[in-house]
Write a protein that holds these residues in place. Structure first.
Motif, short mmCIF file in Angstrom:
data_model
loop_
_atom_site.label_atom_id
_atom_site.label_comp_id
_atom_site.label_asym_id
_atom_site.label_seq_id
_atom_site.Cartn_x
_atom_site.Cartn_y
_atom_site.Cartn_z
N PHE A 48 0.76 -1.16 0.19
CA PHE A 48 0.20 -0.06 -0.11
C PHE A 48 0.90 1.24 -0.11
O PHE A 48 2.10 1.22 0.23
CB PHE A 48 -0.83 0.04 1.30
CG PHE A 48 -1.79 -1.21 1.38
CD1 PHE A 48 -2.92 -0.92 0.84
CD2 PHE A 48 -1.32 -2.46 1.83
CE1 PHE A 48 -3.85 -2.20 0.99
CE2 PHE A 48 -2.32 -3.44 2.17
CZ PHE A 48 -3.48 -3.30 1.56
N ASP A 49 0.37 2.36 -0.50
CA ASP A 49 0.98 3.54 -0.30
C ASP A 49 1.73 3.81 1.09
O ASP A 49 0.84 3.38 2.08
CB ASP A 49 0.17 4.78 -0.86
CG ASP A 49 0.04 4.92 -2.22
OD1 ASP A 49 0.86 4.04 -2.93
OD2 ASP A 49 -1.23 5.42 -2.93
N GLY A 50 2.57 4.22 1.37
CA GLY A 50 3.34 4.57 2.57
C GLY A 50 4.18 3.55 3.18
O GLY A 50 4.63 3.60 4.23
N GLY A 51 4.24 2.28 2.24
CA GLY A 51 4.94 1.15 2.78
C GLY A 51 4.37 0.10 3.37
O GLY A 51 5.10 -0.94 3.80
N VAL A 52 3.16 0.19 3.71
CA VAL A 52 2.46 -0.92 4.62
C VAL A 52 2.12 -2.23 3.74
O VAL A 52 1.96 -1.96 2.64
CB VAL A 52 1.16 -0.24 5.31
CG1 VAL A 52 0.27 -1.58 5.79
CG2 VAL A 52 1.40 0.82 6.03
N ARG A 53 2.54 -3.34 4.25
CA ARG A 53 2.46 -4.45 3.56
C ARG A 53 1.46 -5.44 4.28
O ARG A 53 1.38 -5.50 5.56
CB ARG A 53 3.73 -5.13 3.35
CG ARG A 53 4.74 -4.26 2.37
CD ARG A 53 5.96 -5.05 1.92
NE ARG A 53 6.42 -5.69 3.06
CZ ARG A 53 6.96 -6.78 2.76
NH1 ARG A 53 7.50 -7.32 1.47
NH2 ARG A 53 7.93 -7.30 3.76
N LEU A 54 0.79 -5.97 3.62
CA LEU A 54 -0.12 -7.25 4.28
C LEU A 54 -0.05 -8.49 3.30
O LEU A 54 0.09 -8.48 2.09
CB LEU A 54 -1.83 -6.64 4.11
CG LEU A 54 -2.60 -7.85 4.22
CD1 LEU A 54 -2.54 -8.08 5.67
CD2 LEU A 54 -4.18 -7.36 3.65
N GLU A 55 0.46 -9.49 4.18
CA GLU A 55 0.49 -10.78 3.54
C GLU A 55 -0.77 -11.59 3.53
O GLU A 55 -1.20 -11.94 4.65
CB GLU A 55 1.79 -11.39 3.99
CG GLU A 55 2.04 -12.83 3.59
CD GLU A 55 3.31 -13.78 4.22
OE1 GLU A 55 3.61 -14.42 3.57
OE2 GLU A 55 3.54 -13.16 5.50
N LEU A 56 -1.23 -12.01 2.32
CA LEU A 56 -2.52 -13.18 2.31
C LEU A 56 -1.69 -14.49 2.25
O LEU A 56 -0.96 -14.69 1.45
CB LEU A 56 -3.14 -12.82 1.05
CG LEU A 56 -3.83 -11.20 1.30
CD1 LEU A 56 -4.74 -11.05 0.03
CD2 LEU A 56 -4.66 -10.98 2.53
N MET A 57 -2.26 -15.13 3.09
CA MET A 57 -1.75 -16.74 3.07
C MET A 57 -2.78 -17.56 2.89
O MET A 57 -3.75 -17.61 3.63
CB MET A 57 -0.88 -17.00 4.26
CG MET A 57 0.14 -15.79 4.50
SD MET A 57 1.14 -16.29 5.96
CE MET A 57 0.04 -16.79 7.26
N THR A 58 -2.49 -18.81 2.29
CA THR A 58 -3.46 -19.85 2.59
C THR A 58 -2.77 -21.38 2.13
O THR A 58 -1.56 -21.22 1.87
CB THR A 58 -4.47 -19.78 1.46
OG1 THR A 58 -5.55 -20.78 1.66
CG2 THR A 58 -4.07 -20.39 -0.19
N ARG A 59 -3.24 -22.41 3.00
CA ARG A 59 -2.79 -23.50 2.67
C ARG A 59 -3.84 -24.79 3.11
O ARG A 59 -4.85 -24.35 3.53
CB ARG A 59 -1.47 -23.81 3.62
CG ARG A 59 -2.09 -23.82 5.19
CD ARG A 59 -0.91 -24.07 6.23
NE ARG A 59 0.22 -23.24 6.30
CZ ARG A 59 1.31 -23.45 6.08
NH1 ARG A 59 1.81 -24.93 6.10
NH2 ARG A 59 2.31 -22.80 6.30
#
Length: 128
Positions: A48-59
């Protein structure tokens, strides 16, 4: 020592649906999909703007979490920059069939926000 959050991660049942939601409504930019064939883990890092990151995971073998409210993480707050943007995004999500739990409103602690539910049932707080 300077401490900052590098990213937040969340397990989802439908990785592609979750990725599209954050790209469509929050202008997230997804990196390449990671796949570990040994464990079946699949992930995307969304920026996202501003350097924020979200990791979406599945298994394989994921099970549903406890119903809300429960101990642990409660919501993800994403800032969209203005009260007008909060209003417009909330209206767009509502129009597109997503549940809006509250707002837009000014909370008792002074935040202007609404709370929506993403396709996986996670609470997303949309703030200024």
């Amino acid at each position: 020592m300077a401490i900052s959050i590098n990213h937040v991660a969340v397990y989802v049942a439908d990785l592609e649906r979750a990725r599209r939601f954050y790209e469509t409504y929050f202008a997230a930019r997804a990196g390449d999909e990671y796949h570990d064939p040994r464990t079946g883990l699949r992930t995307y890092f969304l920026s996202f703007d501003g350097g924020v990151r979200l990791e979406l995971m599945t298994r394989p073998g994921l099970s549903a979490s406890a119903p809300q409210p429960a101990h642990g993480w409660n919501h993800l707050a994403l800032s969209v920059g203005s009260t007008t943007a909060v209003d417009e995004l909330t209206a767009r999500l509502r129009h597109d069939g997503f549940e809006i739990l509250s707002g837009p409103r000014t909370t008792g602690d002074g935040y202007y926000e609404s709370v929506a539910v993403d396709p996986e049932g996670n609470l997303i707080e949309i703030t200024v």
